[in-house]
Design a protein around this motif. Structure first.
Motif: not given
Length: 520
Positions: A331-333, A339-343, A422-432, A453-455
């Protein structure tokens, strides 16, 4: 900072070897994929091999292989409530009385050892019990219900007294009358279960058909007219087919709700009630119902009792709502504007591999698809506003590796079993937290390793505490951005750890509600 040439060179590693149009996709609808066509006069001993179909069904290139954490499944704590006296788990597929054709197809699929959910659920269904089962993502739940149900039906059909009704090609329209009904919340999951059923029913009398929204009704109507023993369906298309007079549920012996908590949420509950309680589905002792998911919120457990018999068995593998330790959770801040640049930096920093990027909205999926595609990343996107043909083409491109980056909304969050994600990215992290568990569960399946990896930023504070606790429970270090939520507990909330036994103040003295079919 990387020069434009260096950036192009790094992106080129992601280029698909096949340079054809990324959506040059399927020549047929998924519902038209071939199944083994049993002919009158065949027997289990004389049914001929269909070499072309067998090669496509059991192709090793797209089959999931077990990973280094597969042995950990066998050590997972199993909780069971309501099991019959003397109940015993199984330890193999060969010596438990399965139909020989099912055993043969299991071997072709390289299923060597049953997982805990299979060890427990298969004998329960074989013995005729309703089941509510909760197990981690990627732990073999599909096989846990398909194997025993298909085996029982084949044994039934082998009885000379049973008259199998199958309409010949060109017959006048009659209703399909399946013996088993599998209900799924999404089109993609329905197609996936159809493919698994096609494998397990190979060289058998059982004919599977899948129906789902968004595609041409005529094609699916043609399949239904030919008859089927196994019907795989999304709720809306199933109700539509019943109303059109294409399907009768009067002969159904088995019902399965996969991803049951999603099916029974606010959007699907009325439709399921209509199917289960108001259709011609037989509501008697001869109907067996099973419900499966990786998450089972308390309110869904209570609601599910409306559709299960009194003696149903509840099974959990691990904690309800838990996840596998094979997923490294990072989990990264990242603030929204970054976000776009981070992805892009994240994709460039990782070796090219199948990567699933989750976003919150359809518009965001389209936007990111354009951004990455214009940078020559081999990507596709999928969401609810795409045509069904586009959705099937996108999934096929991702599954085959032609487009190893898939940008998706929640339509791809449940149940999908794709090799080498191999990799799942939560570009928009869900609330639940349950939604999070399903999302990251697209990787590290069948005991393999994976990365999630979650933003995270302050907009995601609602998931902060359960996410920190889940990471700690999996034996990983809680990241700095979640430290304020870290309570130090190694176990999850007690009320989420097991099935609930009742609603306080309702039902009998011990809080147990009456289950079974209890009306509308």
């Amino acid at each position: 900072m990387a020069t434009e040439f260096q950036l192009d060179e790094r992106v080129s590693r992601w280029q698909a070897q096949d340079n054809e149009d990324q959506l040059s996709g399927p020549t047929q609808w998924a519902s038209d994929r071939p199944v083994y066509e049993w002919q009158q006069g065949y027997t289990e001993e004389t049914a001929p091999v269909d070499w072309e179909l067998e090669k496509s069904l059991f192709d090793q290139e797209t089959r999931m292989k077990t990973g280094i954490f597969f042995a950990d499944f066998q050590k997972t704590e199993v909780g069971i409530k309501g099991a019959p006296e003397g109940f015993r788990v199984i330890d193999n597929f060969k010596d438990i009385g399965l139909h020989p054709t099912i055993v043969e197809n299991i071997a072709k699929m390289d299923f060597l050892i049953p997982t805990p959910v299979q060890k427990n659920t298969i004998p329960l269904i074989l013995q005729g019990y309703d089941v509510m089962a909760c197990a981690q993502t990627g732990s073999g739940k599909t096989g846990a219900f398909l194997i025993p149900i298909l085996s029982k039906l084949l044994q039934k059909l082998a009885n000379p007294k049973f008259e199998q009704q199958r309409n010949p090609p060109g017959a006048r329209r009659t209703k399909a009358a399946p013996l088993a009904l599998l209900i799924l919340p999404t089109r993609e999951l329905a197609i996936q279960i159809f493919d698994e059923t096609r494998r397990l029913t190979y060289k058998s009398r059982l004919r599977p058909v899948v129906i789902y929204g968004g595609s041409q009704m005529q094609n699916q109507k043609d399949q239904l007219v030919r008859g089927c023993e196994i019907l795989i369906a999304t709720p809306g298309r199933l109700v539509d087919s019943i109303e059109r007079g294409l399907v009768s549920l009067a002969k159904v012996k088995y019902v399965v709700l996969d991803e049951a908590d999603r099916i029974l949420d606010m959007g699907f509950e009325p439709t399921i009630r209509e199917i289960m309680l108001k259709s011609d589905l037989p509501r008697d002792e001869g109907l067996r119902t099973s419900m499966f998911s990786a998450t089972f919120p308390t309110e869904v457990q209570i609601l599910a009792r409306d559709f299960l018999m009194d003696d149903y068995v509840r099974l959990r593998v691990g904690r309800i709502g838990g996840t596998t330790r094979g997923i490294v959770q990072k989990v990264v801040q990242v603030e929204d504007l970054e976000k776009e640049k981070a992805l892009i930096n994240l994709l460039l920093s990782q070796p090219p591999s199948r990567t699933l990027v989750f976003v919150e909205t359809k518009r965001k999926a389209d936007y990111l698809d354009d951004v990455l595609f214009n940078m020559n990343f081999p990507c596709v996107s999928i969401h609810g506003d795409r045509s069904q043909q586009e959705r099937e083409q996108a999934m096929e491109a991702f599954r085959t590796g032609r487009s190893p980056i898939l940008i998706a909304t929640a339509v791809a969050a449940r149940g999908l079993d794709i090799k080498d994600v191999i990799h799942v990215v939560n570009y928009d992290l869900c609330d639940d937290i349950d939604d999070y568990i399903h999302r990251i569960g697209r990787t590290a399946r069948a005991g393999n390793e994976g990365l999630a990896t979650s933003f995270y930023n302050e907009r995601n504070y609602m998931i902060g505490e359960p996410l920190a606790q889940l990471i700690r429970e999996c034996g990983q270090e809680v990241p700095q951005c979640l430290k304020e939520f870290d309570t130090g507990k190694m176990t999850f909330f007690d009320e989420r750890a097991d099935f609930v036994d009742g609603v306080p103040g309702e039902g009998s003295e011990n809080g147990e509600e009456n289950s079974g079919f209890n009306g509308d």
